[in-house]
Motif scaffolding. Structure first.
Motif, mmCIF file in Angstrom:
data_model
loop_
_atom_site.group_PDB
_atom_site.id
_atom_site.type_symbol
_atom_site.label_atom_id
_atom_site.label_comp_id
_atom_site.label_asym_id
_atom_site.label_seq_id
_atom_site.Cartn_x
_atom_site.Cartn_y
_atom_site.Cartn_z
ATOM 1 N N GLU A 94 69.305 40.872 13.407
ATOM 2 C CA GLU A 94 68.339 40.098 12.632
ATOM 3 C C GLU A 94 66.968 40.315 13.241
ATOM 4 O O GLU A 94 66.788 40.150 14.443
ATOM 5 C CB GLU A 94 68.679 38.606 12.657
ATOM 6 C CG GLU A 94 70.007 38.256 12.039
ATOM 7 C CD GLU A 94 70.345 36.780 12.161
ATOM 8 O OE1 GLU A 94 69.464 35.972 12.543
ATOM 9 O OE2 GLU A 94 71.501 36.433 11.888
ATOM 10 N N THR A 96 63.068 39.028 12.623
ATOM 11 C CA THR A 96 62.234 38.061 11.921
ATOM 12 C C THR A 96 60.777 38.359 12.219
ATOM 13 O O THR A 96 60.386 38.427 13.384
ATOM 14 C CB THR A 96 62.580 36.618 12.348
ATOM 15 O OG1 THR A 96 63.967 36.392 12.078
ATOM 16 C CG2 THR A 96 61.730 35.600 11.609
ATOM 17 N N LEU A 103 58.106 41.301 1.130
ATOM 18 C CA LEU A 103 59.555 41.438 1.087
ATOM 19 C C LEU A 103 59.940 42.873 0.740
ATOM 20 O O LEU A 103 59.302 43.497 -0.110
ATOM 21 C CB LEU A 103 60.154 40.496 0.043
ATOM 22 C CG LEU A 103 60.094 39.009 0.367
ATOM 23 C CD1 LEU A 103 60.603 38.195 -0.807
ATOM 24 C CD2 LEU A 103 60.898 38.704 1.613
ATOM 25 N N TRP A 134 73.429 44.719 4.404
ATOM 26 C CA TRP A 134 72.101 44.319 4.858
ATOM 27 C C TRP A 134 71.446 43.474 3.787
ATOM 28 O O TRP A 134 71.863 43.466 2.639
ATOM 29 C CB TRP A 134 71.240 45.523 5.244
ATOM 30 C CG TRP A 134 70.687 46.321 4.098
ATOM 31 C CD1 TRP A 134 71.334 47.279 3.374
ATOM 32 C CD2 TRP A 134 69.375 46.221 3.552
ATOM 33 N NE1 TRP A 134 70.506 47.784 2.414
ATOM 34 C CE2 TRP A 134 69.304 47.156 2.497
ATOM 35 C CE3 TRP A 134 68.259 45.443 3.838
ATOM 36 C CZ2 TRP A 134 68.155 47.323 1.731
ATOM 37 C CZ3 TRP A 134 67.114 45.617 3.078
ATOM 38 C CH2 TRP A 134 67.074 46.541 2.047
ATOM 39 N N THR A 136 68.002 40.239 3.179
ATOM 40 C CA THR A 136 66.891 39.450 3.694
ATOM 41 C C THR A 136 67.260 37.980 3.626
ATOM 42 O O THR A 136 68.134 37.582 2.866
ATOM 43 C CB THR A 136 65.603 39.667 2.866
ATOM 44 O OG1 THR A 136 65.845 39.244 1.521
ATOM 45 C CG2 THR A 136 65.177 41.109 2.886
ATOM 46 N N TYR A 139 64.257 32.833 4.993
ATOM 47 C CA TYR A 139 62.842 32.878 5.341
ATOM 48 C C TYR A 139 62.195 31.594 4.873
ATOM 49 O O TYR A 139 62.743 30.853 4.061
ATOM 50 C CB TYR A 139 62.136 34.103 4.763
ATOM 51 C CG TYR A 139 62.614 34.548 3.408
ATOM 52 C CD1 TYR A 139 63.561 35.552 3.305
ATOM 53 C CD2 TYR A 139 62.140 33.977 2.246
ATOM 54 C CE1 TYR A 139 64.021 35.977 2.077
ATOM 55 C CE2 TYR A 139 62.591 34.393 1.015
ATOM 56 C CZ TYR A 139 63.532 35.399 0.933
ATOM 57 O OH TYR A 139 63.989 35.809 -0.275
ATOM 58 N N LYS A 144 59.970 35.884 7.587
ATOM 59 C CA LYS A 144 61.087 36.441 6.813
ATOM 60 C C LYS A 144 62.012 37.140 7.802
ATOM 61 O O LYS A 144 61.593 37.583 8.865
ATOM 62 C CB LYS A 144 60.619 37.395 5.735
ATOM 63 C CG LYS A 144 60.191 38.760 6.231
ATOM 64 C CD LYS A 144 60.010 39.722 5.073
ATOM 65 C CE LYS A 144 59.419 41.020 5.533
ATOM 66 N NZ LYS A 144 58.093 40.957 6.079
ATOM 67 N N THR A 145 63.268 37.233 7.441
ATOM 68 C CA THR A 145 64.266 37.865 8.284
ATOM 69 C C THR A 145 64.967 38.967 7.511
ATOM 70 O O THR A 145 65.409 38.754 6.390
ATOM 71 C CB THR A 145 65.297 36.833 8.770
ATOM 72 O OG1 THR A 145 64.625 35.825 9.524
ATOM 73 C CG2 THR A 145 66.370 37.484 9.629
ATOM 74 N N LEU A 146 65.035 40.132 8.116
ATOM 75 C CA LEU A 146 65.878 41.210 7.622
ATOM 76 C C LEU A 146 67.097 41.246 8.518
ATOM 77 O O LEU A 146 66.978 41.115 9.740
ATOM 78 C CB LEU A 146 65.160 42.562 7.705
ATOM 79 C CG LEU A 146 64.315 42.961 6.508
ATOM 80 C CD1 LEU A 146 63.112 42.068 6.361
ATOM 81 C CD2 LEU A 146 63.916 44.404 6.620
#
Length: 157
Positions: A94, A96, A103, A134, A136, A139, A144-146
């Motif tokens: 993760e 962030t 995005l 995977w 996103t 957030y 935001k987090t991938l």
């Protein structure tokens, strides 16, 4: 003569709890590079060899996510965070960053291929090809987090 019966090369491992760590890095190229190096070292410390398939795949995904956080998710004076969680089944990454307004395209819908002369724009295609899953989120108004998950082979990393 009867064929020899061999024991499986895969011996069951004891079920261990998930291993996890979280680190913040400066939103710079140097921070992105350090994130990749730290992940490879941490996996090795946890018994996942740095020259194995799992560590190589995770390193490539971390490199892409961290580079994106430093390039596209950068807000002056704010870091990006990396969380790594390892279970017997998978490794979860993760990253962030501080740009929730930028995005990426949805998983399964990576951006179109850039032209042959373009020097960037292929990273999420790489993540799509390497990661088993995977996406996103979560957030909020500020981040935001991938995330990506790489499945571990049952016997060898």
């Amino acid at each position: 003569m009867k064929p020899e019966i061999r024991a499986s090369a895969c011996t069951p491992q004891p079920q261990l709890p998930a291993l996890s760590f979280r680190v913040q890095f400066s939103s710079t190229r140097r921070g992105a590079r350090l994130a990749r190096l730290l992940v490879v070292q941490q996996l090795d410390d946890w018994g996942i060899p740095r020259d194995g398939r799992t560590a190589s795949t995770v390193a490539a995904v971390v490199a892409e996510f961290a580079a994106n956080a430093a390039t596209h998710g950068h807000t002056p004076g704010r870091d990006f965070a990396l969380r790594l969680t390892v279970t017997p089944e998978s490794v979860r990454i993760e990253v962030t960053d501080t740009r929730p307004d930028k995005l990426p395209p949805a998983p399964g819908r990576p951006p179109g291929l850039p032209g042959p002369e373009t020097e960037s724009g292929r990273g999420l295609l790489l993540v799509e090809a390497l990661a088993d899953r995977w996406g996103t989120g979560p957030y909020d108004l500020y981040t935001k987090t991938l995330w990506a998950e790489v499945d571990r082979p049952p016997c060898h990393d």
